[in-house]
Every structure is written in structure tokens, then in C-alpha cells.
Design an enzyme around this catalytic site. Structure first.
Site, short mmCIF file in Angstrom:
data_model
loop_
_atom_site.label_atom_id
_atom_site.label_comp_id
_atom_site.label_asym_id
_atom_site.label_seq_id
_atom_site.Cartn_x
_atom_site.Cartn_y
_atom_site.Cartn_z
N SER A 127 -9.09 2.08 -1.58
CA SER A 127 -7.94 2.99 -1.61
C SER A 127 -8.40 4.45 -1.64
O SER A 127 -9.10 4.90 -0.73
CB SER A 127 -7.06 2.61 -2.80
OG SER A 127 -5.79 3.19 -2.70
N ASP A 153 -1.51 -4.65 4.29
CA ASP A 153 -1.32 -3.39 3.56
C ASP A 153 -0.16 -2.62 4.19
O ASP A 153 -0.13 -2.38 5.40
CB ASP A 153 -2.62 -2.57 3.65
CG ASP A 153 -2.68 -1.42 2.66
OD1 ASP A 153 -1.64 -0.77 2.43
OD2 ASP A 153 -3.77 -1.17 2.13
N HIS A 180 -1.68 -4.00 -0.21
CA HIS A 180 -2.71 -3.02 -0.56
C HIS A 180 -3.61 -3.52 -1.68
O HIS A 180 -4.80 -3.18 -1.73
CB HIS A 180 -2.05 -1.70 -0.98
CG HIS A 180 -3.04 -0.63 -1.27
ND1 HIS A 180 -3.85 -0.10 -0.28
CD2 HIS A 180 -3.40 -0.01 -2.42
CE1 HIS A 180 -4.66 0.80 -0.83
NE2 HIS A 180 -4.40 0.87 -2.12
#
Lengths: 331, 331
Positions: B126, B277, B306
Site C-alpha cells: 500500500s 483491489d 486491498h
């Protein structure tokens, strides 16, 4: 101008009554002698009967010279009985929970009063699609065809979670005060629109700058527009219809569950999810289409996300919706 | 316990200074004599150095017997210099905008002080991936390999819009008061978590009840957990790092833009987006992988959205991440 149909006091699926219930609606064209040309368009979230007008007219998908079109407003949308437009005893925060089934039962009474015994097609976008499914399950003998565009036969768990997010954004504004606001919770309404903007379109819509086709010169204008638009809505109306949406499910236990309910549909059906819709995803619609006898699964090819189904949004989407409607109406 | 590296006063990309800047970090293992065994793990949103520990240990992906692992906290995360942990002059709402580049430049000073002249791999999930890209662009000769998991080389417009939504949910709470709160804006923090819950996973995660594998017996618990978790975070910290994320872009004009910046990467790279995601979608990563010389595009197969890249989330995801790391480290 629209018209009003008075239902009197009605009992709701959720338990309480809706006293002095009214449906706001508008008709286009005339019911023919055979009484077989009715097309019903139930409204969608934050829309009204008028939102469907890009589909209606001479040279458009639904010509009133041929079809008797009834566009009807959901309870809670501000025109039919709503927190903002109700008897004092149920105004504002006191408004009861209204379900999709309550809307469909009331619409059935309206159509009966208009002399309609048979519906050629129920079509709708988004929450309009939720109502189309309920119509086909509740009145299987009465509905010849349905076209649910970018919708579902029930609110999926992910959809529920997304809606809890927009609800939280609004209710966090202290001015909302549990629905007992005396002036609008402006900040919460704007936050509601801002959160919603991320869900309404697709990633590709932003990646490719498709927002320019809708008149937004940059992403900031998309955000501003969604915030501005929602600032002028009534918070209790928004949350009432949000609840209607979250509880949507044709598969109540009395019907033997979801699969059995969809299995009883007799209407011809084209299931039309938007290919890039983030909250009514294609995969959910695929499952539902497989459960409906004879249904055709025909995704609406579009990079507009959920907005793909909004009436009149772009010619490319309108053409696909029009083709499906003509096939269902003439077939 | 973690350690602190004092940077003194540093100038930020956004203009102002960060006085008395500190990076909190933790090391695992030892730098070897050849000084060629350093692995850098920059922290992700709402995470800390410790969040990477499921990847670290004997029998895990990164064995400290072999690797000198440096896990470092982003500015604003509460452990490195942050609105909640800073000199009085920049505490709280007065905290300046910190960029990904500021973090990477500070991390470079830290590594230099630790005797590291060369990095075997920068890996991160991320926002950790955002930093890995910046490392590879800014110090192309210093970084042998990067593994950006569920991230991007810039914040896409859709990602920006989603983040504006969570920001709006928080700041709508009047208790936030432009960041000058004396007690936490609890309602806004909970709304922030609630909105985020819809984005963190995938539609399939909810459709298939995969949340049960993560210990949630139903969807309500997912929502409660996200609200509870964020209630205890500092609002200014959250929004500072949110801004870092929204401004992320390796392609500043001085580098000749986005394509040119990615084109200068010399590190071996496995671009690993999560297949489901919602805000770092596969299509964006595909474009970025095509712009990086020799990069391999290898999606992380997962229905966790995600969250697929969160260290230790499930064995299926950890195995894929571990395979990629081993290939980059040993190849």
C-alpha cells in the site's frame, strides 16, 4: 406537473402504518383499448419520475404515441409521502421504515386505479431495478417483461457496507441530531455526496478522464458537484430511502428464500448490470440471471460505473438500453 | 522497542520545515560485512514498523539471520514525527504537509547512518509500495530490487476521490474543529472507519462470506471493527498521512513527468497489485509495469481486495508475496 394518488392509511412491511399515504406519479401517453401498452418506470435513488424523461418521447426509446408510460416516485423521495412531506405524526425523524415491497404494493393499487391490469414492461435503473424484480416476483402473472439496469434483486452485503459509509458521513454531522434538525445538516449532506462520488463511477472513468465527457474539467469539479447536489437534499428523505435500499431482498422466508423467489419469475427478463459498476457488480447479476427462468444476461458495456444506467447519460449507453427495451416490448 | 533517528530541521517538498524531525524505526538482524543484505520496509497507512513482523523471523519470508531488515515509520503515523508527536510549533493542526519524497529522503539519511550504501530490496504494502517506487526512482543506483504490493507509483484520480470521501466523513464531525480538537472527534473517526470498510475489501469478500475467515461472524462486525479501530487514532495524524498519499506521484516535472520517471528505474521489480483491489486496481499497475524497464507484472491472486497485501493476512497471500521476495533477493 405530476399527479398524486391517495392511498389512505397503509400498513408497512416493517410494521407501522403510513397514514395518509400518497404516490406522486406522471403518465405519458394513453392506455390503449386492449390495455396492453403499459410501461412502468419506478424511480431511483435521489431521482424522481422526471428523471426518466430522457427515455420518453417521440424518437426516444419510449414513444408515448405507442406506450402508456407510468413514472412513479418512491416513498421517501420527497414527492411521494416522505419525511419532508407527510402528516405531522410521521414527519422527519418519526418516519417509518418503508420497503421495496411497500412501494410495489402501492404502485399496484395506483395502476389498478388507472385501469391497468397487465404491464408490458417494468424497467428501471438502480433502485428502479430493485422494484422491477419485486414486481416480477410479487405479480408474476401481471408483468410480461422486466429490464433491471444496474440493479439487483437484493442489496448485497458489500452494497450494504458502502451505504453504511455514506450514512455515517451524514449522521456524523452533529447538526443532523438524529433526524431532528431544524436547519439542514449541510456539512453532513456535503460529506454524503463526497463519499458517494467515489462509488458512483468507475476507476477507469477517472483514469481516462471520461469525466470531461460529462462536463467536468477536472476531478475537483466532480467532487464539488456531488457535494453541492446533495447539500440541497433532505437528510431524512435520503436516509429513509437508503434504508429501503439496504433492506431490499425479494427472497423473504414466506417465498422460500432468494432462489425460490427468483425462480417464480415468469416475465421475460434482460438482466443488465453495468460492466464497471462498483456496487451492483456484474458477478452478482450473473448469479441472479442464472436463477431466473429464461433470463438473458446482457451487461451494459460502459466505463461510467454505476452511472452507466442513468437515463440519457450518453448515447452509447442509451442505445444499449433502448435495444433491450425494444426487444422486450416487441418480442 | 523501536529506535529513533534524529534528523534535526529538514526542509519539506511542500515548502515549510519540519523542525526536530525524527524517524522511528526498528532493525532486525545485522548488516553483513559485504553490506549487501539490507531490506527496507517502509510503513503503510495506519501501520507501524511492527506491522511488518508477520513477514520477519526464522522460517518466515525474511530471516534476520540472513537479512538486515529496517522497518521504518512514515512521518505522521504517530511514531515518527507526527501531529501528535512533534515540537509545539507544529503540533496538531499546524503540522505541515509531508510528501512521500520527504519520507524517502529522510530514510536515506537513516540508512546512511546505519552504514547502508546499497539496498537489496525495498518492499511494502500500500503506502509502503508508494515509497518503494519513490526509492527506485530517486536512488536508482542504490536499490537492487523493489516489491510494491497493492500500491502505485502515484495516487490515481479515483484513489484521490475515495480519500476525499473518508476525509469528509471525519472532518464533518464538528468536534474535529479544523484539527484544533481538545478531545478526539470520536464520531468522525468512527465514520472514517465505516466509510473505509467498504473500500478495503472486495465485493466477492462480502458475497462469499470470506469475512468469516478473518474472524468476523457477520458483516456488522466488520463495520464495528473498522469504526472501533479508527476511533482510537489521532485525527490529525490520519489526515496528514492521507495528504501524503493523495500527493504521491513519482513523476514530478523535474523528472520529466511520470513516464520518464518510471523509465529511469534500474531496480528489478515485481509489480504486484491485488486482483480484487478497489483503489489500486490491476489496470493501473499494468500501465506502470509497462513503463518500468524489465518489470514483471505479477498480480496477487486474492479475493481480499486491498487487504490482500496486509502482512500475515492469510497463508495464500503470504506465499505469493514470499515467492516474489525470494526471487528478487536471490536472483
Amino acid at each position: 406537473m405530476h399527479q398524486e394518488f391517495a392511498l389512505g392509511r397503509i400498513g408497512l412491511v416493517s410494521g407501522p402504518d403510513l397514514p395518509d399515504a400518497k404516490l406522486a406519479y406522471k403518465t405519458y401517453g394513453e392506455l390503449n383499448e386492449a390495455r396492453d401498452n403499459c410501461v412502468l418506470l419506478p424511480s431511483y435513488y435521489t431521482g424522481t419520475h422526471a428523471s426518466y424523461e430522457p427515455w420518453i418521447g417521440s424518437g426516444r426509446i419510449l414513444d408515448p404515441e405507442r406506450w402508456f408510460i407510468v413514472a412513479v416516485n418512491m416513498f421517501g423521495n420527497g414527492l411521494s409521502t416522505s419525511p419532508s412531506y407527510a402528516s405531522p405524526e410521521i414527519r422527519g425523524a418519526a418516519f417509518p421504515g418503508v420497503d421495496i415491497a411497500d412501494n410495489v404494493i402501492a404502485q399496484h393499487r395506483l395502476l389498478t386505479a388507472l385501469g391497468v391490469q397487465h404491464i408490458r414492461m417494468v424497467a428501471g435503473w438502480s433502485m428502479g431495478a430493485l422494484q422491477a424484480y419485486e414486481w416480477a416476483v410479487r405479480f408474476p402473472e401481471m408483468v410480461s417483461a422486466i429490464l433491471p439496469v444496474a440493479g439487483a434483486a437484493r442489496c448485497s452485503p458489500h452494497n450494504f457496507v458502502f451505504l453504511e459509509g455514506v450514512r455515517a458521513a451524514l449522521t456524523t454531522d452533529q447538526a443532523y441530531d438524529g433526524g431532528r434538525y431544524s436547519s439542514p445538516p449541510v456539512s453532513g449532506l456535503r460529506a454524503f455526496g463526497t463519499v458517494y462520488a467515489g462509488w458512483a463511477y468507475s476507476q477507469e472513468f477517472f483514469r481516462n478522464g471520461t469525466y470531461r465527457e460529462l462536463g467536468y474539467s477536472d476531478v475537483g469539479y466532480v467532487l464539488d458537484d456531488w457535494a453541492d447536489d446533495h447539500e440541497h437534499m433532505d437528510a431524512n428523505n435520503l436516509l429513509t430511502v437508503l434504508g429501503t435500499w439496504q433492506r431490499a431482498d425479494v427472497g423473504n422466508p414466506a417465498r422460500g428464500g432468494f432462489e425460490a423467489a427468483l425462480g417464480r419469475i415468469r416475465a421475460r427478463c434482460i438482466v443488465m448490470p453495468g460492466t464497471s459498476d462498483l456496487y451492483f457488480p456484474v458477478a452478482d447479476s450473473r448469479i441472479e440471471a442464472d436463477l431466473i427462468p429464461g433470463a438473458e444476461f446482457r451487461p451494459l458495456q460502459s466505463n461510467l460505473g454505476h452511472i452507466a444506467g442513468r437515463p440519457g447519460i450518453r448515447a452509447a449507453e442509451t442505445d444499449q438500453i433502448g435495444d433491450a427495451m425494444r426487444q422486450l416490448l416487441d418480442g
